[in-house]
Structure formats: structure tokens, C-alpha cells
Design a protein around this motif. Sequence first.
Motif, PDB file in Angstrom:
ATOM      1  N   VAL A 125       1.129  -1.210   0.122  1.00 10.45           N
ATOM      2  CA  VAL A 125       0.413  -0.228   0.001  1.00 10.45           C
ATOM      3  C   VAL A 125       0.752   1.395  -0.253  1.00 10.45           C
ATOM      4  N   ILE A 126       1.728   1.648   1.005  1.00  8.38           N
ATOM      5  CA  ILE A 126       2.525   2.182   1.017  1.00  8.38           C
ATOM      6  C   ILE A 126       3.562   2.714  -0.107  1.00  8.38           C
ATOM      7  N   ASN A 127       4.440   1.575  -0.871  1.00  6.09           N
ATOM      8  CA  ASN A 127       5.200   1.771  -1.939  1.00  6.09           C
ATOM      9  C   ASN A 127       4.204   2.137  -2.522  1.00  6.09           C
ATOM     10  N   THR A 128       3.348   1.595  -3.306  1.00  6.77           N
ATOM     11  CA  THR A 128       2.331   1.620  -4.515  1.00  6.77           C
ATOM     12  C   THR A 128       2.343   3.675  -4.777  1.00  6.77           C
ATOM     13  N   GLU A 129       2.217   4.096  -3.302  1.00  8.24           N
ATOM     14  CA  GLU A 129       1.884   5.287  -3.038  1.00  8.24           C
ATOM     15  C   GLU A 129       3.256   6.124  -3.790  1.00  8.24           C
ATOM     16  N   LEU A 130       4.070   5.626  -3.060  1.00  9.37           N
ATOM     17  CA  LEU A 130       5.419   6.704  -3.953  1.00  9.37           C
ATOM     18  C   LEU A 130       5.890   6.383  -4.496  1.00  9.37           C
ATOM     19  N   ILE A 131       5.530   5.430  -5.457  1.00  7.71           N
ATOM     20  CA  ILE A 131       5.811   4.866  -6.887  1.00  7.71           C
ATOM     21  C   ILE A 131       5.132   5.697  -7.438  1.00  7.71           C
ATOM     22  N   LEU A 132       3.794   6.109  -7.112  1.00 11.01           N
ATOM     23  CA  LEU A 132       2.932   6.484  -8.458  1.00 11.01           C
ATOM     24  C   LEU A 132       3.593   8.282  -8.244  1.00 11.01           C
ATOM     25  N   VAL A 138       8.712  11.851 -12.142  1.00 10.53           N
ATOM     26  CA  VAL A 138       9.684  10.896 -13.459  1.00 10.53           C
ATOM     27  C   VAL A 138       8.929  11.615 -14.533  1.00 10.53           C
ATOM     28  N   THR A 139       7.997  11.317 -14.901  1.00 12.71           N
ATOM     29  CA  THR A 139       7.149  11.545 -16.641  1.00 12.71           C
ATOM     30  C   THR A 139       7.196  13.183 -16.683  1.00 12.71           C
ATOM     31  N   LYS A 140       7.370  14.189 -15.701  1.00 14.21           N
ATOM     32  CA  LYS A 140       7.747  16.016 -16.038  1.00 14.21           C
ATOM     33  C   LYS A 140       9.047  15.951 -16.675  1.00 14.21           C
ATOM     34  N   ARG A 141       9.799  15.200 -15.557  1.00 15.05           N
ATOM     35  CA  ARG A 141      11.348  15.666 -15.512  1.00 15.05           C
ATOM     36  C   ARG A 141      11.404  14.981 -16.696  1.00 15.05           C
ATOM     37  N   ALA A 142      11.490  13.340 -17.592  1.00 14.84           N
ATOM     38  CA  ALA A 142      11.682  13.080 -18.363  1.00 14.84           C
ATOM     39  C   ALA A 142      10.913  13.675 -19.947  1.00 14.84           C
ATOM     40  N   GLU A 143       9.859  13.953 -19.409  1.00 13.42           N
ATOM     41  CA  GLU A 143       9.694  14.654 -21.075  1.00 13.42           C
ATOM     42  C   GLU A 143      10.537  16.003 -21.220  1.00 13.42           C
ATOM     43  N   LYS A 144      10.592  17.077 -19.952  1.00 10.22           N
ATOM     44  CA  LYS A 144      11.189  18.005 -20.606  1.00 10.22           C
ATOM     45  C   LYS A 144      12.786  17.748 -20.913  1.00 10.22           C
ATOM     46  N   ALA A 145      13.722  16.843 -20.165  1.00 12.90           N
ATOM     47  CA  ALA A 145      14.741  16.455 -20.985  1.00 12.90           C
ATOM     48  C   ALA A 145      14.426  15.836 -22.039  1.00 12.90           C
ATOM     49  N   ALA A 160      17.591  12.537 -20.060  1.00  9.17           N
ATOM     50  CA  ALA A 160      16.305  11.573 -20.465  1.00  9.17           C
ATOM     51  C   ALA A 160      16.815   9.841 -21.062  1.00  9.17           C
ATOM     52  N   GLU A 161      17.763   9.480 -20.645  1.00 11.11           N
ATOM     53  CA  GLU A 161      18.070   8.121 -20.990  1.00 11.11           C
ATOM     54  C   GLU A 161      17.357   7.407 -19.565  1.00 11.11           C
ATOM     55  N   ALA A 162      18.090   8.678 -18.053  1.00  9.53           N
ATOM     56  CA  ALA A 162      17.684   7.800 -16.995  1.00  9.53           C
ATOM     57  C   ALA A 162      16.902   7.545 -16.214  1.00  9.53           C
ATOM     58  N   GLY A 163      15.240   9.006 -17.164  1.00 12.52           N
ATOM     59  CA  GLY A 163      14.376   9.161 -16.324  1.00 12.52           C
ATOM     60  C   GLY A 163      13.001   7.596 -17.645  1.00 12.52           C
ATOM     61  N   LYS A 164      13.978   7.009 -18.994  1.00 11.55           N
ATOM     62  CA  LYS A 164      13.346   6.427 -19.186  1.00 11.55           C
ATOM     63  C   LYS A 164      13.363   4.922 -18.683  1.00 11.55           C
ATOM     64  N   ILE A 165      14.651   4.582 -17.873  1.00 17.07           N
ATOM     65  CA  ILE A 165      14.950   3.342 -17.410  1.00 17.07           C
ATOM     66  C   ILE A 165      14.443   3.625 -16.089  1.00 17.07           C
ATOM     67  N   VAL A 166      14.106   4.745 -14.998  1.00 14.33           N
ATOM     68  CA  VAL A 166      13.422   4.647 -13.921  1.00 14.33           C
ATOM     69  C   VAL A 166      12.205   4.268 -14.251  1.00 14.33           C
ATOM     70  N   LEU A 167      11.328   4.995 -15.185  1.00 15.64           N
ATOM     71  CA  LEU A 167      10.155   5.148 -15.185  1.00 15.64           C
ATOM     72  C   LEU A 167       9.620   3.553 -15.841  1.00 15.64           C
ATOM     73  N   GLU A 168      10.662   3.050 -16.489  1.00 22.20           N
ATOM     74  CA  GLU A 168       9.601   1.529 -16.874  1.00 22.20           C
ATOM     75  C   GLU A 168      10.266   0.797 -15.400  1.00 22.20           C
ATOM     76  N   HIS A 169      11.409   1.504 -14.539  1.00 23.55           N
ATOM     77  CA  HIS A 169      11.432   0.535 -13.634  1.00 23.55           C
ATOM     78  C   HIS A 169       9.505   0.200 -12.791  1.00 23.55           C
ATOM     79  N   ASN A 171       6.979   1.893 -13.318  1.00 21.49           N
ATOM     80  CA  ASN A 171       6.295   1.195 -13.899  1.00 21.49           C
ATOM     81  C   ASN A 171       5.441  -0.254 -13.826  1.00 21.49           C
ATOM     82  N   ALA A 172       6.901  -0.807 -13.810  1.00 24.60           N
ATOM     83  CA  ALA A 172       6.841  -2.281 -13.105  1.00 24.60           C
ATOM     84  C   ALA A 172       6.580  -3.038 -11.599  1.00 24.60           C
TER      85      ALA A 172
END
Length: 365
Positions: A125-132, A138-145, A160-169, A171-172
Amino acid sequence: MKLGVVGLPNVGKSTLFNAITCAGAQAANYPFCTIEPNTGIVAVPDKRLDVLAEMYHPEKYTPATLEFVDIAGLVKGASHGEGLGNKFLSHIREVDAIVHVVRCFEDENVIHVDGSVDPARDIDVINTELILADIETVTKRAEKAAVMLKKGEKKYAVEAEAGKIVLEHLNAGKPARTAPLDEDQLAAVHDWFLLTMKKVIYAANIGEADLGKDEDSIELVRPVKEIAAAEGAEVLVICAQVEEDISQMEPDEKQMFLDDMGIGESGLDRLVVLGYRLLGLISYLTAGPKEVRAWTIENGTKAPQAAGKIHSDFERGFIRAEIVPYDDLVREGSMAACREKGLIRSEGKDYVMKDGDVTLFRFNV
């Protein structure tokens, strides 16, 4: 350095925090004090200071300290502002690491917010809220990059590459701290202040009946350890109710109780030491008739910067550090005896301080 105490309702978070803030009035060796209604300062237990105090009988005894913050409760939807979600998340951003209290005890008199005791579900429950919340960041920062990269700003390529990796992570369903980032990518996301990038101690809060048992034999603790192992997080098995009780005892009474329970040392002491190490902190020591003190520095700190912890003039006018290892000092009984045997080293500006260095700084301004 701050450790934030988090957890769902009725898991023992407030009981544990009460033990932290309550112990100050009673535990003379390791004083705690409350500086705000939701913040407590706790001394880091260090037996080396006790030994040095016996040697020098100083006027003042000053241990290293950590700050604990009791963070507002959480409900599902916190990442979208439900309940006290915004306050909860903003407070987590301000701490350096998290103590996540997980209920690992059954008690029909203490109602669980979800109707049953399930440590894995509670953690999720807590981890999901933190991830969301992190996904949004990350979405905002990656889009800006990505936009800046298209404009020819090549310095945003790593971001930009870091944002892509973290966002994929994320979302999993995995925390950012376990994302496969190299050093440059880690540096790029450092200023994003991601919630799931913070290191975590899972405090498995057991019932009094389970005290003294082999931790692996406690059924409700096992899923906590499995989750922590997968994340590379730490686990501390603790009974918050007992900790609150013993925090109000006199030191001698407290130790007798711990010995009778077969515990040896309190869970709070173990929590503080574990938190100190988790944050990458060490202590160098100063000792004399005026004061015996532990000074907190980050592991890897060089001598001039360590000197600056005492006073900025010490760093500005640094000449050298005279250092003797704690074990050598205790064995020989005095600095004079250590000097006679050539055990005191003279270290310069490039010396990296070690935990337990008993130090005298020479400076000139």
C-alpha cells in the motif's frame, strides 16, 4: 540527518515514535528529547564514549545524534492527495531515509485498517503510493529532458535516458533505488528527490509473545524479510510496545529487564545504530577533561572537512590532524603513553577519516 517514521494506522508507528520521544526524560546515557511535537532527537549509542568518559571524567559528554520525524498517516490514494497524502509525501521528501513500521502481530483489540494483518499487503500500500508519486515526477522531468534534447541541448541526454530507465522500473512496481542506473545517470536523477530512491529500514513490529524467538520462526516477519531482500533494504525486528515501556525505565532497571527477556540491547538502540549506518555516517572522537564527544561525518570525509564540523576556523586554517585509533588509546591508557610508543599519527589534508579515530586538530588562522 533525518529518519522519517512511516506506516499505516494501527501498525505501531505512534507507539514506536512515543518510545523515541519518551526515552529522553529517563535514559541518562542516551538522552532523547522532543524538539517539536512530531520530531525527536536521539543519541547514537556508542560504548566507546562511555569508556573514554571513564578515562577522562569530562565535564561534558556529547554523543552523536539522529533526528526522527513522525510522518503523517497514509491512506490509499495519498499520491493523489487523499487523506493527509500531500502532507505525508512532502514530509518524506524532507527526510534522508525511511523507517517503515510494519504490523507483524495479531491483537483483536487493535483493529487493522484493512480488517486483517497482512505485512506484504501493508508494505505494498505504502510503496505503491510512493511509486505513483514518483511516476508523476519522473514523467515530467523525462519529458522536459526529451524536449531540451530535441532543441540540441546535449547535456540532457543522460537525464532523458535515466528518466526512461527509472520510469520503466517504476511502472513495473519497483522502487527507483533498485533501478539499473550508472553513476552519471544516478547523478542526473539526484535532484529529482524521488521518494522511492530513499533507503529504507523495515521495522517489523512483533507482539510481546514473540520476543526472544528466532526471527525466521515468526510467520508474519518472513514476508517482510523477503520483500526487503528483493529491494536490498534492511529489516529490524522490534516490539514497539515493549520499547515504549522500557524507555521510561531507569538505565539499570532497563538493562536488567533486557537481560531477563534475553534481548541484550533495546530495539531502539539497534534502530538508531542501523539508521546511522544506513545514512553512511561514521563518528570520529575527541576526548579530554573538558569534553568527550562523538562528531558525525559522512563516510569518506577528509580531515579538513571533519575539522570544520568543530569550527569553520579549524577547516580554514587546517595544518594537520593528530590521530590515534580508539583501541590503541584504550589499551595504552593515555595519549601521553600513545605518543611515547609512536602510536599517534600526523595526517594531512588528503587523509580520509575513519570511524573511531580519536583526533586532535592543529590549525592556524
